[in-house]
Design a protein around this motif. Structure first.
Motif, mmCIF file in Angstrom:
data_model
loop_
_atom_site.group_PDB
_atom_site.id
_atom_site.type_symbol
_atom_site.label_atom_id
_atom_site.label_comp_id
_atom_site.label_asym_id
_atom_site.label_seq_id
_atom_site.Cartn_x
_atom_site.Cartn_y
_atom_site.Cartn_z
ATOM 1 N N VAL A 1 5.431 -2.287 -6.089
ATOM 2 C CA VAL A 1 4.089 -1.718 -6.106
ATOM 3 C C VAL A 1 4.176 -0.328 -6.725
ATOM 4 C CG1 VAL A 1 4.296 -0.815 -3.741
ATOM 5 C CG2 VAL A 1 2.031 -1.205 -4.735
ATOM 6 N N TYR A 2 3.150 0.027 -7.466
ATOM 7 C CA TYR A 2 3.106 1.304 -8.169
ATOM 8 C C TYR A 2 1.877 2.093 -7.743
ATOM 9 C CZ TYR A 2 6.163 -1.434 -11.229
ATOM 10 O OH TYR A 2 7.163 -2.238 -11.716
ATOM 11 N N LEU A 3 1.974 3.406 -7.888
ATOM 12 C CA LEU A 3 0.807 4.269 -7.704
ATOM 13 C C LEU A 3 0.802 5.283 -8.832
ATOM 14 C CD1 LEU A 3 -1.601 4.847 -5.810
ATOM 15 C CD2 LEU A 3 -0.187 6.639 -4.760
ATOM 16 N N TYR B 1 -9.207 2.228 -2.057
ATOM 17 C CA TYR B 1 -8.753 3.608 -2.166
ATOM 18 C C TYR B 1 -9.477 4.498 -1.160
ATOM 19 C CZ TYR B 1 -7.055 2.082 -6.750
ATOM 20 O OH TYR B 1 -6.417 1.420 -7.765
ATOM 21 N N GLY C 1 0.801 -1.215 0.000
ATOM 22 C CA GLY C 1 0.000 0.000 0.000
ATOM 23 C C GLY C 1 0.830 1.260 0.000
ATOM 24 N N TRP C 2 0.120 2.348 -0.228
ATOM 25 C CA TRP C 2 0.709 3.685 -0.178
ATOM 26 C C TRP C 2 -0.039 4.516 0.853
ATOM 27 C CZ3 TRP C 2 5.075 5.053 -2.657
ATOM 28 C CH2 TRP C 2 5.513 4.243 -3.706
ATOM 29 N N THR D 1 -8.181 -4.140 -4.707
ATOM 30 C CA THR D 1 -7.694 -2.807 -4.382
ATOM 31 C C THR D 1 -8.683 -2.043 -3.508
ATOM 32 O OG1 THR D 1 -8.647 -1.907 -6.421
ATOM 33 C CG2 THR D 1 -6.354 -2.651 -6.505
ATOM 34 N N ARG E 1 0.603 -3.836 -8.798
ATOM 35 C CA ARG E 1 1.788 -4.489 -8.283
ATOM 36 C C ARG E 1 2.327 -5.478 -9.296
ATOM 37 N NH1 ARG E 1 0.012 -7.594 -2.941
ATOM 38 N NH2 ARG E 1 1.964 -8.785 -3.207
ATOM 39 N N CYS F 1 5.562 4.009 1.145
ATOM 40 C CA CYS F 1 5.227 2.650 0.737
ATOM 41 C C CYS F 1 5.189 1.749 1.970
ATOM 42 C CB CYS F 1 6.291 2.176 -0.247
ATOM 43 S SG CYS F 1 6.185 0.453 -0.715
ATOM 44 N N ALA G 1 -4.044 4.042 -0.789
ATOM 45 C CA ALA G 1 -4.488 2.910 -1.602
ATOM 46 C C ALA G 1 -3.768 1.659 -1.144
ATOM 47 C CB ALA G 1 -4.208 3.162 -3.081
ATOM 48 N N SER G 2 -4.431 0.530 -1.310
ATOM 49 C CA SER G 2 -3.808 -0.746 -0.968
ATOM 50 C C SER G 2 -4.219 -1.796 -1.983
ATOM 51 C CB SER G 2 -4.192 -1.191 0.439
ATOM 52 O OG SER G 2 -5.580 -1.425 0.533
ATOM 53 N N ILE H 1 -3.554 1.882 -8.088
ATOM 54 C CA ILE H 1 -2.475 1.100 -7.494
ATOM 55 C C ILE H 1 -2.358 -0.223 -8.243
ATOM 56 C CG2 ILE H 1 -3.962 0.016 -5.739
ATOM 57 C CD1 ILE H 1 -1.551 0.204 -3.804
#
Length: 121
Positions: free
Chosen positions: A78-80, A59, A35-36, A57, A71, A95, A49-50, A69
């Motif tokens: 993991v990306y956002l 948000y 997550g972020w 996901t 991965r 992160c 977000a996770s 988000i």
């Protein structure tokens, strides 16, 4: 140990986009949720977000429809993707992952050092 390296933050004008990345390395058997989070000055850290290991996901309402988000399990990354950024998105983004270091071990939380995102109006 597990290390998280974040990248992709920066300065962008309102309406612009940025893509954050977080790569995990070290002794990793598996990763559960990733997550972020973000924390602005004087405010509490909040979950942005996770994503679960199966790709489900979640948000926070303020970013729904703008952030995505994702991965890459092969890369432990993991990306956002952040689109239509607003000045109120300005924060340090962190992160977070739940990682298991060996079979049968309990998952533990790991955090990155944070990356600054600044959105100018």
């Amino acid at each position: 140990q597990v290390q998280l390296v974040e990248s992709g933050g920066g300065l962008v004008q309102a309406g612009g986009s940025l893509r954050l990345s977080c790569a995990a390395s070290g002794r990793i058997f598996s990763i559960n949720a990733m997550g972020w989070y973000r924390q602005a000055p004087g405010k509490q850290r909040e979950l942005v977000a996770s994503i679960t290991s199966r790709g489900s996901t979640n948000y926070v309402d303020s970013v729904k429809g703008r952030f995505t988000i994702s991965r890459d399990n092969a890369k432990n990354t993991v990306y956002l993707q952040m689109n239509s950024l607003k000045p109120e998105d300005t924060s340090v983004y962190y992160c977070n992952i739940g990682a298991i270091q060996s079979m049968g071990a309990m998952p533990r939380d790991y955090w990155g050092r944070g990356t600054q995102v600044t959105v100018s109006s």
